[in-house]
Write a protein that holds these residues in place. Structure first.
Motif, PDB file in Angstrom:
ATOM      1  N   VAL A 112       1.354  -3.051 -12.381  1.00  0.00           N
ATOM      2  CA  VAL A 112       2.545  -3.224 -13.205  1.00  0.00           C
ATOM      3  C   VAL A 112       2.227  -2.986 -14.671  1.00  0.00           C
ATOM      4  CG1 VAL A 112       4.400  -4.821 -13.839  1.00  0.00           C
ATOM      5  CG2 VAL A 112       3.490  -4.846 -11.517  1.00  0.00           C
ATOM      6  N   ASP A 113       1.050  -3.397 -15.108  1.00  0.00           N
ATOM      7  CA  ASP A 113       0.619  -3.105 -16.476  1.00  0.00           C
ATOM      8  C   ASP A 113       0.671  -1.611 -16.754  1.00  0.00           C
ATOM      9  OD1 ASP A 113       0.196  -5.477 -17.701  1.00  0.00           O
ATOM     10  OD2 ASP A 113      -1.922  -5.608 -17.254  1.00  0.00           O
ATOM     11  N   ARG A 114       0.074  -0.857 -15.852  1.00  0.00           N
ATOM     12  CA  ARG A 114      -0.012   0.588 -16.048  1.00  0.00           C
ATOM     13  C   ARG A 114       1.372   1.233 -16.027  1.00  0.00           C
ATOM     14  NH1 ARG A 114      -2.565   4.168 -18.830  1.00  0.00           N
ATOM     15  NH2 ARG A 114      -2.830   6.190 -17.813  1.00  0.00           N
ATOM     16  N   LEU A 115       2.223   0.745 -15.146  1.00  0.00           N
ATOM     17  CA  LEU A 115       3.584   1.270 -15.045  1.00  0.00           C
ATOM     18  C   LEU A 115       4.344   1.061 -16.350  1.00  0.00           C
ATOM     19  CD1 LEU A 115       5.718   2.534 -13.139  1.00  0.00           C
ATOM     20  CD2 LEU A 115       6.366   0.213 -12.498  1.00  0.00           C
ATOM     21  N   LEU A 116       4.200  -0.126 -16.939  1.00  0.00           N
ATOM     22  CA  LEU A 116       4.901  -0.428 -18.182  1.00  0.00           C
ATOM     23  C   LEU A 116       4.284   0.269 -19.385  1.00  0.00           C
ATOM     24  CD1 LEU A 116       5.649  -4.248 -17.732  1.00  0.00           C
ATOM     25  CD2 LEU A 116       7.205  -2.342 -17.433  1.00  0.00           C
ATOM     26  N   GLU A 117       2.998   0.611 -19.297  1.00  0.00           N
ATOM     27  CA  GLU A 117       2.375   1.354 -20.384  1.00  0.00           C
ATOM     28  C   GLU A 117       2.877   2.789 -20.456  1.00  0.00           C
ATOM     29  OE1 GLU A 117      -1.774   1.202 -19.817  1.00  0.00           O
ATOM     30  OE2 GLU A 117      -2.014  -0.831 -20.588  1.00  0.00           O
ATOM     31  N   SER A 137       0.743   9.348 -14.436  1.00  0.00           N
ATOM     32  CA  SER A 137       0.648   8.005 -15.026  1.00  0.00           C
ATOM     33  C   SER A 137      -0.701   7.353 -14.739  1.00  0.00           C
ATOM     34  CB  SER A 137       1.765   7.107 -14.476  1.00  0.00           C
ATOM     35  OG  SER A 137       3.028   7.630 -14.823  1.00  0.00           O
ATOM     36  N   PHE A 138      -1.517   7.971 -13.915  1.00  0.00           N
ATOM     37  CA  PHE A 138      -2.787   7.361 -13.509  1.00  0.00           C
ATOM     38  C   PHE A 138      -3.904   8.381 -13.604  1.00  0.00           C
ATOM     39  CE2 PHE A 138       0.679   5.270 -11.361  1.00  0.00           C
ATOM     40  CZ  PHE A 138       0.387   3.929 -11.496  1.00  0.00           C
ATOM     41  N   ASN A 139      -5.083   7.945 -14.026  1.00  0.00           N
ATOM     42  CA  ASN A 139      -6.235   8.841 -14.041  1.00  0.00           C
ATOM     43  C   ASN A 139      -7.018   8.738 -12.747  1.00  0.00           C
ATOM     44  OD1 ASN A 139      -6.961   6.163 -14.999  1.00  0.00           O
ATOM     45  ND2 ASN A 139      -9.037   7.006 -15.249  1.00  0.00           N
ATOM     46  N   THR A 140      -6.785   7.707 -11.958  1.00  0.00           N
ATOM     47  CA  THR A 140      -7.367   7.564 -10.618  1.00  0.00           C
ATOM     48  C   THR A 140      -6.277   7.061  -9.694  1.00  0.00           C
ATOM     49  OG1 THR A 140      -8.037   5.290 -11.069  1.00  0.00           O
ATOM     50  CG2 THR A 140      -9.674   7.023 -11.511  1.00  0.00           C
ATOM     51  N   ARG A 181       0.841  -1.211   0.000  1.00  0.00           N
ATOM     52  CA  ARG A 181       0.000   0.000   0.000  1.00  0.00           C
ATOM     53  C   ARG A 181       0.868   1.250   0.000  1.00  0.00           C
ATOM     54  NH1 ARG A 181      -3.271  -2.696   3.832  1.00  0.00           N
ATOM     55  NH2 ARG A 181      -2.357  -1.435   5.505  1.00  0.00           N
ATOM     56  N   ARG A 182       1.945   1.230   0.771  1.00  0.00           N
ATOM     57  CA  ARG A 182       2.854   2.385   0.804  1.00  0.00           C
ATOM     58  C   ARG A 182       3.512   2.590  -0.556  1.00  0.00           C
ATOM     59  NH1 ARG A 182       7.114   1.511   5.134  1.00  0.00           N
ATOM     60  NH2 ARG A 182       7.705   3.661   4.581  1.00  0.00           N
ATOM     61  N   PHE A 183       3.868   1.484  -1.209  1.00  0.00           N
ATOM     62  CA  PHE A 183       4.462   1.586  -2.542  1.00  0.00           C
ATOM     63  C   PHE A 183       3.493   2.260  -3.506  1.00  0.00           C
ATOM     64  CE2 PHE A 183       5.305   0.090  -6.816  1.00  0.00           C
ATOM     65  CZ  PHE A 183       6.672   0.200  -6.934  1.00  0.00           C
ATOM     66  N   LYS A 184       2.228   1.858  -3.477  1.00  0.00           N
ATOM     67  CA  LYS A 184       1.234   2.454  -4.368  1.00  0.00           C
ATOM     68  C   LYS A 184       1.000   3.927  -4.031  1.00  0.00           C
ATOM     69  CE  LYS A 184      -1.872  -0.923  -3.815  1.00  0.00           C
ATOM     70  NZ  LYS A 184      -3.088  -1.741  -4.041  1.00  0.00           N
ATOM     71  N   MET A 185       1.046   4.265  -2.745  1.00  0.00           N
ATOM     72  CA  MET A 185       0.862   5.648  -2.332  1.00  0.00           C
ATOM     73  C   MET A 185       1.982   6.522  -2.885  1.00  0.00           C
ATOM     74  SD  MET A 185       1.086   7.236   1.479  1.00  0.00           S
ATOM     75  CE  MET A 185       2.866   7.035   1.425  1.00  0.00           C
ATOM     76  N   MET A 186       3.250   6.007  -2.766  1.00  0.00           N
ATOM     77  CA  MET A 186       4.387   6.759  -3.265  1.00  0.00           C
ATOM     78  C   MET A 186       4.343   6.871  -4.795  1.00  0.00           C
ATOM     79  SD  MET A 186       6.085   7.846  -0.778  1.00  0.00           S
ATOM     80  CE  MET A 186       6.233   7.590   0.995  1.00  0.00           C
ATOM     81  N   LEU A 187       3.875   5.836  -5.459  1.00  0.00           N
ATOM     82  CA  LEU A 187       3.761   5.862  -6.911  1.00  0.00           C
ATOM     83  C   LEU A 187       2.777   6.951  -7.342  1.00  0.00           C
ATOM     84  CD1 LEU A 187       4.776   4.441  -9.460  1.00  0.00           C
ATOM     85  CD2 LEU A 187       2.877   2.842  -9.249  1.00  0.00           C
ATOM     86  N   TRP A 188       1.662   7.058  -6.627  1.00  0.00           N
ATOM     87  CA  TRP A 188       0.665   8.095  -6.944  1.00  0.00           C
ATOM     88  C   TRP A 188       1.183   9.481  -6.583  1.00  0.00           C
ATOM     89  CZ3 TRP A 188      -3.331   9.393  -9.589  1.00  0.00           C
ATOM     90  CH2 TRP A 188      -4.132  10.474  -9.205  1.00  0.00           C
ATOM     91  N   LYS A 189       1.933   9.559  -5.496  1.00  0.00           N
ATOM     92  CA  LYS A 189       2.458  10.850  -5.038  1.00  0.00           C
ATOM     93  C   LYS A 189       3.447  11.426  -6.051  1.00  0.00           C
ATOM     94  CE  LYS A 189       5.364  12.879  -1.405  1.00  0.00           C
ATOM     95  NZ  LYS A 189       6.113  12.601  -0.156  1.00  0.00           N
ATOM     96  N   HIS A 190       4.366  10.574  -6.547  1.00  0.00           N
ATOM     97  CA  HIS A 190       5.417  11.064  -7.430  1.00  0.00           C
ATOM     98  C   HIS A 190       5.040  11.047  -8.902  1.00  0.00           C
ATOM     99  CE1 HIS A 190       8.109  11.379  -4.099  1.00  0.00           C
ATOM    100  NE2 HIS A 190       8.205  10.072  -3.895  1.00  0.00           N
ATOM    101  N   TYR A 191       4.146  10.145  -9.304  1.00  0.00           N
ATOM    102  CA  TYR A 191       3.835  10.007 -10.721  1.00  0.00           C
ATOM    103  C   TYR A 191       2.323   9.987 -10.961  1.00  0.00           C
ATOM    104  CZ  TYR A 191       8.683   8.539 -10.588  1.00  0.00           C
ATOM    105  OH  TYR A 191      10.032   8.498 -10.356  1.00  0.00           O
ATOM    106  N   PRO A 192       1.605  11.012 -10.500  1.00  0.00           N
ATOM    107  CA  PRO A 192       0.146  11.015 -10.724  1.00  0.00           C
ATOM    108  C   PRO A 192      -0.207  11.094 -12.204  1.00  0.00           C
ATOM    109  CG  PRO A 192       0.884  13.145  -9.927  1.00  0.00           C
ATOM    110  CD  PRO A 192       2.069  12.238  -9.825  1.00  0.00           C
TER     111      PRO A 192
END
Length: 764
Positions: A202-207, A188-191, A175-186
């Protein structure tokens, strides 16, 4: 650690009223490659339109706003929950994940579209203020544009490596990993990714990022959440993947092609173009194939059990390992049974990921390669790094790790001539310690070196005496080709279906040739000969009618192997003497109707058992059980017809080189024999008379070989064994006249068919 409420609070940056605002504020992504940097900022999502006010009832359409249709998404993803991700990964068509495996990274406009959230993708005009919209705490992705991507770095591997690493995290850390991913790379995500399972994440990260960036982002965020061990684990996966790729490239150059010419001088062909399934059974000590054209030979007291048929992919498969827990397999088979062919198939199937994928690294080591280390000290690690330089990157822990399984395939243990003393050799468990080669081999056979490793040893049967009695191992027998595999082999060797059909028809015309084609080596010799005939003469050229020629080719092929790999110092005279002694034994047993050699039979001939079985390849060894609680080491020729051929070899050259007619019991004067040397037909008359007296046909095949050896084509092949220059220019006419005379006398009507076969052997 923040809870979910705090994470959701982070999802909407200050000053934004919707998730769309946060996403639309993404700026240029640092660390992206130049090609993707422009594509990532071409679009933005405008501010959401106000909700539709339908007005008072009844519906007042005058207050409606006109809404354009949204552009269709570039990719369509199906929702994949964490419970079903494994099955869906396998079931997705065209890819192991929803990422297109043929692209390193791609732009996706696949946003979540609710019923009231249809948004039109509008091209974005770049401005100097774009950089200001980028989040200030996005870690910098350092990439060297000149660095060349290692060919082992693929979408499939990157997805697997990141997923495997994140899968080792606890729920909280994930959960912390996903939080940091959203914090630094929003951007890359629409939600927020909090609801995503690992596959989606991982799919989204590689896209949204190229492969190098995806790995670097994963390492950076793992460091932020204090998971340095997982960073090392991910680096280890990448290192091993690079080594495996380079190792596979090396193995391809060695094992992907095969020269089917027995002299190793012909054109090389891909293994898949000639490989045919082999008969590999779970039982051992089966003895030789005893099918015979003329006689019915009883089972030679060998293994009466019917073993389970295996394919090469089954030998040390994960399933067999789980059932037996045995890590050492001894694969035995007589000369020419297809052991080396099986090794090639094993190696290529591992390279091409068709079998043994539970093994991280596979190292084939032939004892021909190991011979150069005799007389010096060497470690197993040094041998591996010398033969396979790519492995120098591997570390000590890679050889000791349970997760990193290593398989060794030792081919040709029977060729090793060093002393193997299992009682007095000190144990060695350090694979990097230099020791004499014989000490290394003993400890390998005792499974002391790399005890986590998996070992296959291919050898002729005689070498079983070298394996210590207290060693726990599985034994498998390579039996050559089954009937249907023989035809398949020739269809592969002859690309022209007409030629393949002709050769198969020719093989089927002689039951003896058909039987002997259970040996892949024999099939190879037959194919070589007929390819030469079709090439040098004409496609419709007549094929030879006799069988002696192919048996002579087999004898010479085995003799060549012995000369090159097992007894290079042996003189031609000693080789001839050995074959004469073995032929004398063969003839003596043939007259007695025996096809199994016991230890008592060796007393009359001065032949070393190892020389007969291991070096020459003309004999094979197996265990028999003549009594319930008693086992005995027995030896037979590799086939009853090879015994009959060698018996004819002995009789023919006894007469040709020494002037002895062994059928004349009272002829002892060598001078008298030499005086009669030119009267070749006297030998054949005696042989025919003796053969006709045997109602069981035990000398029928012997007689065919004896006639065949006097033909010019066979004499040319057998010239190295001749010490006499005596020739009979009218032999074929005289021999044919002798046979026709015996057939005309009709004293033995049941024996006529074999006499007719003798005429065919003469080409008449």
């Amino acid at each position: 650690m923040m809870d979910d409420v705090e994470m959701e609070g982070m999802a909407t940056p200050s000053g934004s009223s919707s998730i769309g605002d946060a996403v639309s504020g993404r700026g240029p992504q640092s660390g992206q490659s130049d090609t993707n940097e422009d594509e990532d900022d071409l679009y933005y999502i405008p501010e959401r339109r106000p909700s539709l006010d339908l007005g008072p009832t009844p519906m007042d359409t005058s207050h409606w706003h006109f809404v354009d249709h949204a552009f269709p998404p570039a990719l369509s993803y199906k929702s994949m929950t964490s419970e079903e991700n494994l099955s869906n990964m396998d079931d997705e068509e065209g890819s192991s994940t929803r990422v297109q495996l043929n692209k390193a990274d791609s732009y996706s406009s696949c946003y979540s579209l609710d019923s009231d959230d249809c948004e039109k993708i509008i091209p974005k005009v770049k401005s100097k203020d774009d950089a200001a919209s980028e989040l200030p705490d996005t870690p910098e992705l350092i990439q060297d544009p000149k660095e060349i991507r290692h060919p082992s770095l693929t979408v499939a591997f990157t997805f697997k490596a990141i997923s495997k690493t994140l899968g080792k995290l606890s729920e909280g850390d994930f959960r912390r990993f996903k939080m940091m991913l959203w914090k630094h790379y929003p951007q890359s995500f629409n939600t927020p990714p909090q609801g995503m399972d690992m596959v989606d994440l991982v799919d989204r990260l590689l896209e949204r990022h190229n492969l190098e960036s995806s790995l670097q982002i994963t390492k950076t965020l793992l460091e932020e959440i204090g998971q340095k061990d997982m960073i090392d684990y991910l680096k280890t996966l990448c290192l091993r993947n690079e080594v495996r790729h380079d190792l596979c490239e090396t193995l391809k150059t060695i094992y992907s092609e095969v020269c089917e010419d027995s002299a190793e001088q012909g054109e090389k062909m891909p293994v898949d173009d000639v490989f045919t399934n082999l008969s590999i059974t779970t039982t051992c000590d089966n003895g030789p194939n005893i099918e015979h054209e003329v006689m019915t030979i009883p089972k030679l007291d060998s293994n009466q059990k019917t073993g389970k048929l295996l394919f090469t992919k089954d030998i040390l498969s994960a399933e067999r390992l789980e059932k037996s827990h045995l890590k050492f397999v001894l694969i035995t088979g007589m000369a020419g049974s297809g052991k080396t062919m099986a090794v090639r198939r094993l190696v290529l199937d591992w390279i091409e990921e068709r079998s043994h994928q539970h093994v991280s690294f596979l190292f084939p080591l032939t004892f021909r390669d190991l011979k150069k280390y005799e007389g010096s000290k060497v470690s197993l690690l040094e041998i591996i790094r010398t033969l396979y330089p790519a492995t120098t990157k591997l570390r000590e822990e890679d050889f000791q790790c349970e997760e990193c399984k290593i398989m060794f395939i030792f081919d040709g243990l029977d060729e090793y001539k060093g002393e193997l003393d299992f009682h007095n050799t000190s144990p060695v468990s350090n694979h990097s310690e230099p020791v004499p080669l014989n000490v290394l081999v003993v400890n390998l056979l005792r499974n002391k070196l790399l005890w986590r490793g998996l070992f296959m040893v291919f050898s002729r049967p005689q070498i079983k005496r070298c394996v210590p009695w207290d060693m726990h191992y599985d034994e498998i027998d390579v039996r050559g080709f089954r009937d249907e595999d023989k035809d398949e082999y020739f269809k592969k060797r002859f690309k022209d279906p007409v030629q393949a059909a002709r050769v198969i028809a020719y093989i089927n015309s002689s039951k003896t040739l058909r039987i002997m084609c259970h040996l892949p080596l024999f099939c190879s010799l037959v194919a070589d000969e007929y390819q030469h005939i079709f090439k040098e003469q004409r496609p419709r050229a007549a094929l030879p009618s006799g069988i002696t020629y192919m048996y002579t080719k087999l004898l010479l092929a085995l003799a060549r192997q012995r000369r090159v790999f097992r007894a290079p110092q042996q003189s031609p005279d000693k080789e001839r003497d050995f074959l004469m002694k073995l032929g004398k034994l063969a003839f003596s047993m043939l007259e007695k109707g025996k096809f199994r050699i016991t230890k008592h039979d060796w007393k009359d001939v001065d032949i070393d058992i190892e020389e007969a079985v291991n070096d020459s390849g003309l004999c094979t060894q197996y265990l028999t059980k003549p009594f319930v609680l008693y086992t005995e080491n027995s030896i037979s020729f590799i086939h009853p017809t090879m015994q009959e051929y060698l018996a004819a070899f002995y009789v023919f050259f006894s007469y040709r080189n020494q002037g002895k007619n062994i059928f004349e019991q009272h002829l002892k004067d060598k001078v008298k024999g030499m005086f009669k040397g030119h009267k070749t037909m006297e030998l054949y008359k005696s042989a025919v008379d003796r053969s006709l007296l045997c109602d069981d046909g035990k000398l029928d095949m012997f007689l065919r070989f004896l006639f065949g050896m006097a033909l010019k084509t066979n004499l040319e092949l057998l010239q190295p064994f001749c010490t006499s220059s005596v020739k009979c220019s009218t032999f074929i006419e005289d021999a044919a006249a002798l046979i026709r005379k015996k057939m005309g006398e009709n004293q033995y009507p049941d024996r006529k068919s074999n006499l007719q076969r003798c005429l065919e052997e003469l080409g008449v």
